[in-house]
Design a protein around this motif. Structure first.
Motif, mmCIF file in Angstrom:
data_model
loop_
_atom_site.group_PDB
_atom_site.id
_atom_site.type_symbol
_atom_site.label_atom_id
_atom_site.label_comp_id
_atom_site.label_asym_id
_atom_site.label_seq_id
_atom_site.Cartn_x
_atom_site.Cartn_y
_atom_site.Cartn_z
ATOM 1 N N HIS A 152 39.770 59.605 39.880
ATOM 2 C CA HIS A 152 40.027 60.866 40.709
ATOM 3 C C HIS A 152 40.593 59.179 41.937
ATOM 4 N N TYR A 153 41.508 58.576 41.406
ATOM 5 C CA TYR A 153 41.817 57.292 41.874
ATOM 6 C C TYR A 153 42.757 57.813 43.460
ATOM 7 N N PRO A 154 42.969 57.501 44.261
ATOM 8 C CA PRO A 154 43.612 58.095 45.855
ATOM 9 C C PRO A 154 45.163 57.861 45.437
ATOM 10 N N GLN A 155 45.702 58.142 45.898
ATOM 11 C CA GLN A 155 47.554 58.588 45.483
ATOM 12 C C GLN A 155 47.930 59.549 47.264
ATOM 13 N N VAL A 156 49.314 58.468 47.281
ATOM 14 C CA VAL A 156 49.716 58.625 48.389
ATOM 15 C C VAL A 156 51.033 59.245 48.186
ATOM 16 N N ASN A 157 52.166 59.800 48.990
ATOM 17 C CA ASN A 157 53.675 60.332 49.171
ATOM 18 C C ASN A 157 54.496 59.199 49.368
ATOM 19 N N SER A 158 55.226 58.835 47.745
ATOM 20 C CA SER A 158 56.301 57.609 48.057
ATOM 21 C C SER A 158 56.973 58.568 46.600
ATOM 22 N N ALA A 159 58.241 57.105 47.078
ATOM 23 C CA ALA A 159 59.061 57.617 46.171
ATOM 24 C C ALA A 159 59.193 57.585 44.347
ATOM 25 N N PRO A 161 56.654 57.031 40.879
ATOM 26 C CA PRO A 161 56.100 58.587 40.278
ATOM 27 C C PRO A 161 54.522 58.658 40.048
ATOM 28 N N PHE A 162 54.479 57.195 41.262
ATOM 29 C CA PHE A 162 52.443 56.577 40.652
ATOM 30 C C PHE A 162 52.345 55.849 41.743
ATOM 31 N N THR A 163 50.862 56.163 41.671
ATOM 32 C CA THR A 163 50.296 55.480 42.817
ATOM 33 C C THR A 163 49.345 54.231 42.377
ATOM 34 N N VAL A 164 50.148 53.036 42.689
ATOM 35 C CA VAL A 164 49.102 52.176 42.245
ATOM 36 C C VAL A 164 47.685 51.443 43.339
ATOM 37 N N ASN A 165 45.873 50.934 42.939
ATOM 38 C CA ASN A 165 45.231 50.572 43.824
ATOM 39 C C ASN A 165 44.439 49.705 42.760
ATOM 40 N N THR A 166 43.575 49.246 43.754
ATOM 41 C CA THR A 166 42.601 48.147 42.724
ATOM 42 C C THR A 166 41.544 47.972 43.773
ATOM 43 N N GLU A 167 41.067 47.708 43.535
ATOM 44 C CA GLU A 167 39.300 47.365 43.920
ATOM 45 C C GLU A 167 38.148 46.120 42.838
ATOM 46 N N THR A 168 38.097 45.099 43.588
ATOM 47 C CA THR A 168 36.945 44.282 43.525
ATOM 48 C C THR A 168 35.804 44.074 43.357
ATOM 49 N N VAL A 169 34.533 43.407 42.693
ATOM 50 C CA VAL A 169 33.529 44.397 42.530
ATOM 51 C C VAL A 169 32.994 42.769 41.717
ATOM 52 N N ASP A 170 31.831 42.725 42.395
ATOM 53 C CA ASP A 170 30.802 41.538 41.419
ATOM 54 C C ASP A 170 30.991 41.914 39.677
ATOM 55 N N SER A 171 30.790 41.271 38.899
ATOM 56 C CA SER A 171 31.098 41.873 37.401
ATOM 57 C C SER A 171 29.079 41.410 37.174
ATOM 58 N N PRO A 172 29.064 42.791 36.408
ATOM 59 C CA PRO A 172 27.816 42.473 35.572
ATOM 60 C C PRO A 172 27.429 42.056 34.510
ATOM 61 N N TRP A 173 28.395 41.211 33.692
ATOM 62 C CA TRP A 173 28.415 40.583 32.629
ATOM 63 C C TRP A 173 28.397 39.155 33.189
ATOM 64 N N GLN A 174 29.051 38.170 33.770
ATOM 65 C CA GLN A 174 29.068 37.048 33.576
ATOM 66 C C GLN A 174 28.371 36.489 35.193
ATOM 67 N N PRO A 175 27.609 36.323 35.404
ATOM 68 C CA PRO A 175 26.899 35.853 36.906
ATOM 69 C C PRO A 175 28.723 34.789 37.699
ATOM 70 N N ASN A 176 28.478 35.242 38.770
ATOM 71 C CA ASN A 176 29.671 34.704 39.824
ATOM 72 C C ASN A 176 30.960 35.333 39.490
ATOM 73 N N ALA A 177 30.864 35.731 38.366
ATOM 74 C CA ALA A 177 32.135 36.755 37.921
ATOM 75 C C ALA A 177 32.534 38.015 39.156
ATOM 76 N N LYS A 178 33.605 37.821 38.864
ATOM 77 C CA LYS A 178 33.877 38.826 39.673
ATOM 78 C C LYS A 178 35.224 40.153 38.583
ATOM 79 N N LEU A 179 35.246 41.851 38.956
ATOM 80 C CA LEU A 179 35.958 41.841 38.036
ATOM 81 C C LEU A 179 37.157 42.175 39.194
#
Length: 559
Positions: A152-159, A161-179
Motif C-alpha cells: 500500500h505505497y502512497p499515491q499522489v495525483n500526477s500526470a 500513471p504511477f507514483t514512486v516513493n523510497t524509504e531508507t532503513v538500517d539493514s538487518p543483514w550487514q552491520p552498518n549497512a542500509k537498505l
C-alpha cells in the motif's frame, strides 16, 4: 512420474551433475500423505527439479539428489490413477541465476535495470516447499517473491500513471549497512473501465498436459477468466498438440456459455508443437486487432515443446519480433515434472507480457480475477530504473534480485531497448543494500584509491534515482528523477510494507543459500514477517509465514 498407491512413496537416490547446488543442504525425501480430499482429486507428481543453464556447465560434482512425494494443489476434481512406476528423473528447466555481486561505487557508480512484475517464481517455489523439498536455487528469483504481494505505497495525483516513493532503513543483514527500498505503485483501473480486449487463449492439449495439475487446472483458470469478460471483449481459442487448431473463432464475451462449452471439451493428446501454434495465435490476434484496445495472447502450457522448432533462443526471438505488432504475450505455467520455467518466463519477458505460475484454483483467481486489470492492461511500457550512487556517501552497493533484468548504462537513454511493463494497479519493489562511506563493508579498502577531498561533494544524498517509461503505444520515453536522502530510520520504525518486503527478500535469499543474509536466520525472518502481516484479506501473507516455517524445517540450518 507416479501417482499415489497404497504403499508409502519410496525414496530414490541418484548422483547427478548439480553445479547449481545451493549452500543449504537438500531436504531429505519427504513422504507426504494426501488428505482425503486430495486423495480423491489429485494425481500426484513427484521429482526434484534440475536446472538447464545457458552458460557452459562447470565441472561435474556429485551430489545426492533426493526425491519426495508431491501434492501440487487442491480443489481440482478428478480421481487418482493407480500407478506403480518408479519415481523418474525430473526434467524441469530453469535459467541460470547468479546472484548480483557487490559493486564498489568508485569503480561502478551507476546501476541500471528493467523492472519486473512477474510472480511465477514465488508460486512455483511454493508448490515445491508444500511438497516437502527445497527448490533449486535457480528457481528462486528474489524480485518475483517480493512483487508477488501487494503493498500500500502512497499515491499522489500526477500526470504519470504511477507514483514512486523510497524509504531508507538500517539493514538487518550487514552491520552498518542500509537498505534503500524503491516502491512503484501504478494507478488502478477497474476492469469494466478498460478498453476493449481482444484475447487469444493458446492452450496446450498435448499428452504432457494429461495430468490433474495441468489441463484440468488450465480449464478452471480459463473458466474464471471467461466469467470476467464483457460483451465488447472478444476471445479466440487455439489448441495445439501434434497440430494446431482454432477451436473457437473470435467470439463476443457476451456468449459466455459458447466459450465455456469449448473450454469444457478440451482433452489432452499428442506431441507438442508450440512454435507453429504461437505463429497462428499472432495471426489470429492480428486479424481481430483492436486499435487502442487490449490485444493479448495468453498461453497456458507446461512449456514442454518437443516437436518443430524447440530451440529456446529461436522461440524467444520470434516472440520478441512479434511484440512490435502491438500484441502482448502472457505466459501461464502449469504442472510439474517436465515444467520448462525458463521458456515460460523468458517468452513473457520477450513478448511484453507477464509470467505467472498457476498451482491452484486460488492462484488462478488471484491472477485472472482479482488482478485481471493488471494482468491484461498495461499503463506504462519499457520501465527502466537507474540509480547513480554518490561516492561521497556510499562506498559499496548491491541490487537485491533482478539478475536477469540488468541493463547496460547506455541502455537507459536508448528508447529502442526493451524493458518491463507495468499493469494497472501493479506494485513494483526494488531494494538496494549499501555500505556508507567510513563503514566496513564486503570489500577491503583499496590500497591505491584515495577518497576524493573535493569540497563540492554533496553529502546529503546517498544517490540519485532516475526512471524512464513510455506511455502505451508511444515511442518516446519520459524521464522522472529524485534524490535519495541520507536520512534513514531503524528497520522496526519503517512502514509495515517495507518491513514485510525485507522479510520476503530475506526468505528468498535464504533459499538461495543465505549468502547475504548475515546473522539473520530463519527465526528472525519468521519474527519479522509475523510482526508485519497486517491486513491480509486473502491470507497471502499468512501463507508466506507458513512457507518460511516449511523452509526452516527442510533446511540444514535451523537458526
Amino acid at each position: 512420474m507416479v501417482g499415489c498407491s497404497s504403499d508409502p512413496v519410496k525414496q530414490q537416490v541418484e548422483v547427478t551433475d548439480v553445479s547449481h547446488v545451493p549452500v543449504l543442504s537438500p531436504a531429505p525425501a519427504a513422504i507426504i500423505s494426501p488428505s482425503p480430499v486430495e486423495a480423491s482429486s489429485v494425481k500426484k507428481r513427484v521429482g526434484t527439479s534440475r536446472t538447464t543453464k545457458l552458460s557452459p556447465a562447470k565441472s561435474p560434482q556429485p551430489r545426492i539428489q533426493a526425491y519426495g512425494g508431491y501434492t501440487p494443489f487442491s480443489g481440482v476434481s478428478g480421481s487418482i490413477r493407480n500407478e506403480t512406476t518408479r519415481l523418474s528423473q525430473n526434467t524441469e528447466k530453469y535459467q541460470n541465476s547468479t546472484v548480483n555481486p557487490v559493486k564498489r561505487v568508485a569503480d561502478e557508480p551507476v546501476s541500471t535495470f528493467s523492472i519486473d512484475v512477474d510472480t511465477g517464481s514465488y508460486s512455483n517455489t511454493r508448490r515445491m516447499l508444500n511438497a516437502g523439498r527445497l527448490p533449486p536455487v535457480d528457481a528462486v528469483r528474489i524480485e518475483e517473491f517480493i512483487n508477488y504481494f501487494d503493498y500500500h505505497y502512497p499515491q499522489v495525483n500526477s500526470a504519470h500513471p504511477f507514483t514512486v516513493n523510497t524509504e531508507t532503513v538500517d539493514s538487518p543483514w550487514q552491520p552498518n549497512a542500509k537498505l534503500i527500498r524503491i516502491g512503484i505503485k501504478a494507478n488502478d483501473i477497474a476492469y469494466n473501465q478498460l478498453p476493449t480486449a481482444n484475447l487469444v487463449f493458446l492452450v496446450d492439449v498435448s499428452g504432457s498436459m494429461d495430468s490433474q495439475d495441468k489441463l484440468p487446472l488450465v480449464k478452471q483458470t480459463l473458466r474464471v477468466l471467461t466469467e470476467q469478460l464483457r460483451p465488447k471483449d472478444k476471445v479466440t481459442i487455439i489448441t495445439y498438440a501434434s497440430g494446431e487448431q482454432i477451436v473457437l473463432p473470435a467470439t463476443s464475451g457476451a456468449e459466455k456459455q459458447k466459450i465455456l462449452n469449448v473450454i469444457n471439451q478440451l482433452q489432452a493428446r499428442g506431441a507438442t508443437s508450440g512454435e507453429k501454434a504461437i505463429q497462428l495465435a499472432y495471426q489470429s490476434a492480428q486479424s481481430t486487432f483492436v486499435k487502442d484496445g487490449i490485444n493479448r495472447i495468453l498461453i497456458a502450457t507446461d512449456g514442454d515443446f518437443n516437436v518443430g522448432i524447440t530451440d529456446f533462443n529461436t522461440l524467444k526471438g520470434m516472440v520478441a519480433e512479434k511484440r512490435k505488432s502491438g500484441i502482448s504475450f502472457t505466459a501461464l505455467g502449469f504442472g510439474t515434472g517436465n515444467y520448462n520455467e525458463q521458456l515460460m518466463e523468458q517468452l513473457a519477458d520477450a513478448g511484453d507480457g507477464n509470467y505467472s505460475y498457476i498451482d491452484s484454483e486460488k492462484e488462478a483467481k488471484k491472477v485472472v480475477q482479482r488482478q485481471l486489470s493488471s494482468t491484461l492492461a498495461t499503463v506504462a511500457q519499457d520501465v527502466k530504473i537507474q540509480m547513480e550512487f554518490n561516492p561521497a556517501t556510499v562506498k559499496e552497493y548491491r541490487l537485491v534480485g533482478y539478475e536477469n533484468r540488468m541493463l547496460k548504462q547506455e541502455d537507459f537513454n536508448n528508447d529502442q531497448v526493451d524493458a518491463g511493463d507495468i499493469g494497472a494497479g501493479h506494485t513494483v519493489t526494488a531494494i538496494y543494500e549499501i555500505i556508507p562511506v567510513g563503514q566496513q563493508g564486503w570489500l577491503n579498502d583499496s590500497r591505491y584509491q584515495k577518497e576524493s577531498t573535493s569540497t563540492k561533494q554533496n553529502k546529503s544524498e546517498y544517490g540519485f534515482l532516475n526512471l524512464r517509461y513510455k506511455k502505451p503505444n508511444q515511442s518516446k520515453s519520459i524521464l522522472l528523477n529524485q534524490p535519495i536522502s541520507t536520512q534513514s530510520i531503524k528497520l522496526n520504525q519503517a512502514s509495515r510494507d517495507t518491513q514485510f518486503a525485507v522479510a520476503v527478500a530475506s526468505f528468498a535469499q535464504q533459499l538461495k543459500g543465505g549468502q547475504y543474509n548475515g546473522i539473520l536466520g530463519w527465526d528472525q525472518i519468521l519474527k519479522l514477517a509475523k510482526a508485519n502481516k497486517g491486513k491480509d484479506e486473502f491470507e497471502l501473507r499468512k501463507e508466506f509465514i507458513e512457507l518460511v516455517g516449511i523452509g526452516k524445517s527442510l533446511s540444514a540450518s535451523k537458526q
